[in-house]
Design a protein around this motif. Structure first.
Motif, PDB file in Angstrom:
ATOM      1  N   ASN A   1       0.835  -1.206   0.000  1.00 20.56           N
ATOM      2  CA  ASN A   1       0.000   0.000   0.000  1.00 20.56           C
ATOM      3  C   ASN A   1       0.862   1.246   0.000  1.00 20.56           C
ATOM      4  OD1 ASN A   1      -2.620  -1.178   0.163  1.00 20.56           O
ATOM      5  ND2 ASN A   1      -2.085  -1.743   2.282  1.00 20.56           N
ATOM      6  N   LEU A   2       0.768   2.002  -1.076  1.00 21.27           N
ATOM      7  CA  LEU A   2       1.529   3.249  -1.148  1.00 21.27           C
ATOM      8  C   LEU A   2       1.126   4.189  -0.008  1.00 21.27           C
ATOM      9  CD1 LEU A   2       3.638   4.435  -3.126  1.00 21.27           C
ATOM     10  CD2 LEU A   2       1.775   5.651  -4.238  1.00 21.27           C
ATOM     11  N   GLU A   3      -0.149   4.163   0.342  1.00 24.58           N
ATOM     12  CA  GLU A   3      -0.698   5.061   1.380  1.00 24.58           C
ATOM     13  C   GLU A   3       0.058   4.901   2.713  1.00 24.58           C
ATOM     14  OE1 GLU A   3      -2.625   2.972  -0.482  1.00 24.58           O
ATOM     15  OE2 GLU A   3      -3.223   4.555  -1.861  1.00 24.58           O
ATOM     16  N   ASP A   4       0.582   3.700   2.962  1.00 21.53           N
ATOM     17  CA  ASP A   4       1.297   3.470   4.230  1.00 21.53           C
ATOM     18  C   ASP A   4       2.551   4.336   4.326  1.00 21.53           C
ATOM     19  OD1 ASP A   4      -0.589   1.593   4.757  1.00 21.53           O
ATOM     20  OD2 ASP A   4       0.672  -0.140   4.296  1.00 21.53           O
ATOM     21  N   TYR A   5       3.042   4.813   3.185  1.00 19.81           N
ATOM     22  CA  TYR A   5       4.285   5.605   3.171  1.00 19.81           C
ATOM     23  C   TYR A   5       4.006   7.079   2.894  1.00 19.81           C
ATOM     24  CZ  TYR A   5       6.292   1.045   3.347  1.00 19.81           C
ATOM     25  OH  TYR A   5       6.613  -0.213   3.771  1.00 19.81           O
ATOM     26  N   CYS A   6       2.726   7.415   2.845  1.00 19.49           N
ATOM     27  CA  CYS A   6       2.348   8.791   2.495  1.00 19.49           C
ATOM     28  C   CYS A   6       2.505   9.738   3.680  1.00 19.49           C
ATOM     29  CB  CYS A   6       0.885   8.793   2.008  1.00 19.49           C
ATOM     30  SG  CYS A   6       0.313  10.422   1.559  1.00 19.49           S
ATOM     31  N   ASN A   7       3.034  10.926   3.412  1.00 20.22           N
ATOM     32  CA  ASN A   7       3.166  11.963   4.437  1.00 20.22           C
ATOM     33  C   ASN A   7       2.316  13.161   4.004  1.00 20.22           C
ATOM     34  OD1 ASN A   7       3.886  14.005   6.144  1.00 20.22           O
ATOM     35  ND2 ASN A   7       6.070  14.008   5.627  1.00 20.22           N
ATOM     36  N   PRO A   8       1.045  13.206   4.432  1.00 14.61           N
ATOM     37  CA  PRO A   8       0.151  14.282   3.979  1.00 14.61           C
ATOM     38  C   PRO A   8       0.528  15.643   4.553  1.00 14.61           C
ATOM     39  CG  PRO A   8      -0.954  12.860   5.582  1.00 14.61           C
ATOM     40  CD  PRO A   8       0.381  12.242   5.324  1.00 14.61           C
ATOM     41  N   LYS A   9       1.418  15.643   5.562  1.00 17.51           N
ATOM     42  CA  LYS A   9       1.818  16.937   6.160  1.00 17.51           C
ATOM     43  C   LYS A   9       3.062  17.515   5.476  1.00 17.51           C
ATOM     44  CE  LYS A   9      -0.139  16.149  10.676  1.00 17.51           C
ATOM     45  NZ  LYS A   9       0.173  15.468  11.937  1.00 17.51           N
ATOM     46  N   PHE A  10       3.580  16.830   4.480  1.00 18.17           N
ATOM     47  CA  PHE A  10       4.768  17.310   3.751  1.00 18.17           C
ATOM     48  C   PHE A  10       4.514  18.747   3.305  1.00 18.17           C
ATOM     49  CE2 PHE A  10       7.670  17.715   0.184  1.00 18.17           C
ATOM     50  CZ  PHE A  10       8.745  16.894   0.498  1.00 18.17           C
ATOM     51  N   ASP A  11       5.449  19.617   3.628  1.00 19.04           N
ATOM     52  CA  ASP A  11       5.272  21.053   3.373  1.00 19.04           C
ATOM     53  C   ASP A  11       5.616  21.378   1.906  1.00 19.04           C
ATOM     54  OD1 ASP A  11       5.145  23.781   3.430  1.00 19.04           O
ATOM     55  OD2 ASP A  11       6.833  24.061   4.808  1.00 19.04           O
ATOM     56  N   VAL A  12       4.563  21.534   1.096  1.00 22.73           N
ATOM     57  CA  VAL A  12       4.731  21.819  -0.330  1.00 22.73           C
ATOM     58  C   VAL A  12       3.550  22.684  -0.772  1.00 22.73           C
ATOM     59  CG1 VAL A  12       3.487  19.690  -1.018  1.00 22.73           C
ATOM     60  CG2 VAL A  12       5.135  20.707  -2.598  1.00 22.73           C
ATOM     61  N   SER A  13       3.737  23.476  -1.790  1.00 15.25           N
ATOM     62  CA  SER A  13       2.627  24.304  -2.278  1.00 15.25           C
ATOM     63  C   SER A  13       1.559  23.404  -2.908  1.00 15.25           C
ATOM     64  CB  SER A  13       3.149  25.302  -3.318  1.00 15.25           C
ATOM     65  OG  SER A  13       2.060  25.854  -4.006  1.00 15.25           O
ATOM     66  N   ARG A  14       0.317  23.501  -2.441  1.00 19.72           N
ATOM     67  CA  ARG A  14      -0.762  22.644  -2.958  1.00 19.72           C
ATOM     68  C   ARG A  14      -1.752  23.440  -3.813  1.00 19.72           C
ATOM     69  NH1 ARG A  14       0.162  17.910  -0.218  1.00 19.72           N
ATOM     70  NH2 ARG A  14       1.357  18.223   1.677  1.00 19.72           N
ATOM     71  N   GLU A  15      -1.257  24.533  -4.410  1.00 20.70           N
ATOM     72  CA  GLU A  15      -2.144  25.318  -5.284  1.00 20.70           C
ATOM     73  C   GLU A  15      -2.623  24.471  -6.456  1.00 20.70           C
ATOM     74  OE1 GLU A  15       0.557  28.362  -6.296  1.00 20.70           O
ATOM     75  OE2 GLU A  15       0.376  29.321  -4.350  1.00 20.70           O
ATOM     76  N   LYS A  16      -3.819  24.752  -6.902  1.00 18.35           N
ATOM     77  CA  LYS A  16      -4.356  24.041  -8.061  1.00 18.35           C
ATOM     78  C   LYS A  16      -3.693  24.518  -9.350  1.00 18.35           C
ATOM     79  CE  LYS A  16      -8.684  23.404  -9.114  1.00 18.35           C
ATOM     80  NZ  LYS A  16      -8.587  22.000  -9.509  1.00 18.35           N
ATOM     81  N   LYS A  17      -3.709  23.651 -10.353  1.00 18.91           N
ATOM     82  CA  LYS A  17      -3.233  24.075 -11.673  1.00 18.91           C
ATOM     83  C   LYS A  17      -4.442  24.568 -12.458  1.00 18.91           C
ATOM     84  CE  LYS A  17      -1.013  22.229 -15.818  1.00 18.91           C
ATOM     85  NZ  LYS A  17      -2.002  22.681 -16.785  1.00 18.91           N
ATOM     86  N   TYR A  18      -4.404  25.801 -12.902  1.00 15.90           N
ATOM     87  CA  TYR A  18      -5.519  26.332 -13.672  1.00 15.90           C
ATOM     88  C   TYR A  18      -5.178  26.280 -15.153  1.00 15.90           C
ATOM     89  CZ  TYR A  18      -7.044  28.106  -9.184  1.00 15.90           C
ATOM     90  OH  TYR A  18      -7.446  28.204  -7.883  1.00 15.90           O
ATOM     91  N   SER A  19      -6.131  25.772 -15.968  1.00 14.06           N
ATOM     92  CA  SER A  19      -5.873  25.740 -17.401  1.00 14.06           C
ATOM     93  C   SER A  19      -7.112  26.230 -18.147  1.00 14.06           C
ATOM     94  CB  SER A  19      -5.502  24.319 -17.839  1.00 14.06           C
ATOM     95  OG  SER A  19      -6.498  23.430 -17.431  1.00 14.06           O
ATOM     96  N   GLY A  20      -7.010  26.296 -19.477  1.00 17.51           N
ATOM     97  CA  GLY A  20      -8.123  26.755 -20.301  1.00 17.51           C
ATOM     98  C   GLY A  20      -8.538  28.163 -19.900  1.00 17.51           C
TER      99      GLY A  20
END
Ligand code: SF4
Ligand code: SF4
Length: 383
Positions: A277-296
């Motif tokens: 399970n990849l989820e077992d290694y997931c760190n949801p608190k990892f400090d990264v910009s989570r802005e959405k990508k806007y297109s069109g």
């Protein structure tokens, strides 16, 4: 056929543990001969961004570089070289020495490839970029093994397999690329073209200790305890995104993979091996910009988001060295030392550089190259 990504748990940089992790990963992917031939000249391409102590997690850890090299030599791949074109101008060897990689390479008699000159290479298939200035050492090799680092990045938000190949571009041409491709979208498309041109055989990501926050050179080390391996750099970076709970579709270097024919990022197109399970290694608190990508029709929002951020110098950390000014790729520089005040002039003291945000293209080369981690990226509306 799905792109295969090996996700191998690795809790530290102890030599044997890293060696065994690489062993498991390459076995799951089919063995070294799936990617390279014994008679070929193979360039090992670590991340040697800057002259940073290994504990800062700026560069590929020497233990990962050493484990890959040991494996290759042990399996009869003897025509190895290594190199990168660091962001800081000057001697590549010195950077490799400070990062701890030179010592291992010397011990294993792996020569430094020639990164002191570049050759112009046409790439007629390129959708965004049809000409690259590639380092001689890259062109001298038959194939590349890309040994990248799991880090954040202010322009592209993450730097992984796709972005690490930018170090194959010769010296000052890297700055010119920022001027030619000034936003995250066009820069990512150029990087995708570069990857299509160079076709690294295998990508190995050092994610044992990653960098979060103010990356790629001034962030905070964080344990992620994994090594990722794949022939598909897009699938590898998409897996890195999932490990930090970031939507791969929002990351330009991932998003343009299938658009330009480099690789795949959707879950159903990737086969994860090595962990249940990849989820077992997931760190949801990892400090990264989570802005959405806007297109069109929403692309204008994306441009506003970019303009809503800016590099800022922390006065108490700045040593007035001017490396940020030297790193700015604009011919008429978007930051400079201000006029020296009368009092400061008398003491020989320099003022902190000041930005001209009207000129600034938000490439963040200044932030990357600051040796004191004195430049942060701020949202304007937070000030
Ligand atoms: S590179 Fe960093 S320490 Fe040097 S002048 Fe610029 S902000 Fe200050
Ligand atoms: S000031 Fe910094 S962010 Fe702005 S263009 Fe120059 S290097 Fe890029």
């Amino acid at each position: 056929m799905k792109s295969m990504v090996a996700v191998i748990p690795c809790t530290g940089y102890e030599e044997q543990e890293v060696y065994e992790a690489i062993d498991k990963g390459i076995s799951l992917l089919g063995g070294w001969k799936t990617f390279i031939k014994e008679e070929e000249k193979i360039l090992l391409k670590p991340n040697l961004l800057s002259r940073a102590n290994v504990q800062r997690a700026v560069t590929t850890h020497p233990a990962v570089f050493g484990a890959v090299a040991r494996h290759l030599q042990g399996n009869g791949f003897l025509h190895l070289s290594y190199g990168d074109s660091p962001g800081q101008p000057g001697n590549v060897e010195k950077t490799a020495e400070i990062c701890g990689i030179k010592e291992i390479a010397d011990r294993m008699q792996i020569p430094l490839a020639d990164f002191t000159q570049g050759i112009t290479v046409d790439f007629v298939r390129g959708r965004t970029s049809r000409k690259f200035e590639i380092c001689q050492g890259v062109l001298d090799s038959d194939g590349i093994i890309n040994i990248c680092k799991m880090k954040t990045h202010q322009l592209e938000r993450i730097t992984g397999a796709v972005k690490n190949m930018f170090g194959c571009v010769y010296g000052m041409n890297k700055g010119a690329s920022h001027v030619k491709y000034p936003d995250a979208e066009s820069f990512a498309q150029m990087l995708t073209d570069l990857n299509l041109l160079l076709k690294a055989r295998l990508h190995i990501m050092d994610g044992v200790v990653a960098m979060e926050g103010n990356g790629p050179a001034s962030g905070t080390p964080v344990n992620m305890n994994v090594i990722l391996m794949s022939a598909d750099p897009v699938a590898l970076d998409a897996t890195y995104c999932r490990l930090i709970d970031l939507n791969p579709a929002d990351i330009p270097t991932v998003y343009y993979g299938p658009v330009l024919g480099l690789g795949y990022w959707k879950k159903e197109e990737i086969e994860i091996v090595g962990v249940e399970n990849l989820e077992d290694y997931c760190n949801p608190k990892f400090d990264v910009s989570r802005e959405k990508k806007y297109s069109g029709k929403w692309a204008v929002l994306g441009r506003l988001t970019v303009k809503g951020r800016k590099p800022v110098i922390l006065r108490n950390k700045c040593i007035r060295c001017g490396a940020c000014i030297a790193a700015c790729p604009l011919a008429d520089k978007a930051l400079h030392f201000p006029e020296i005040r009368e009092k400061a002039s008398a003491t020989g003291e320099k003022e902190v550089p000041v930005y001209d945000y009207k000129k600034c293209i938000r490439c963040y080369c200044c932030q990357e190259m600051c040796p004191e981690q004195a430049i942060i990226v701020k949202r304007m509306w937070r000030q």
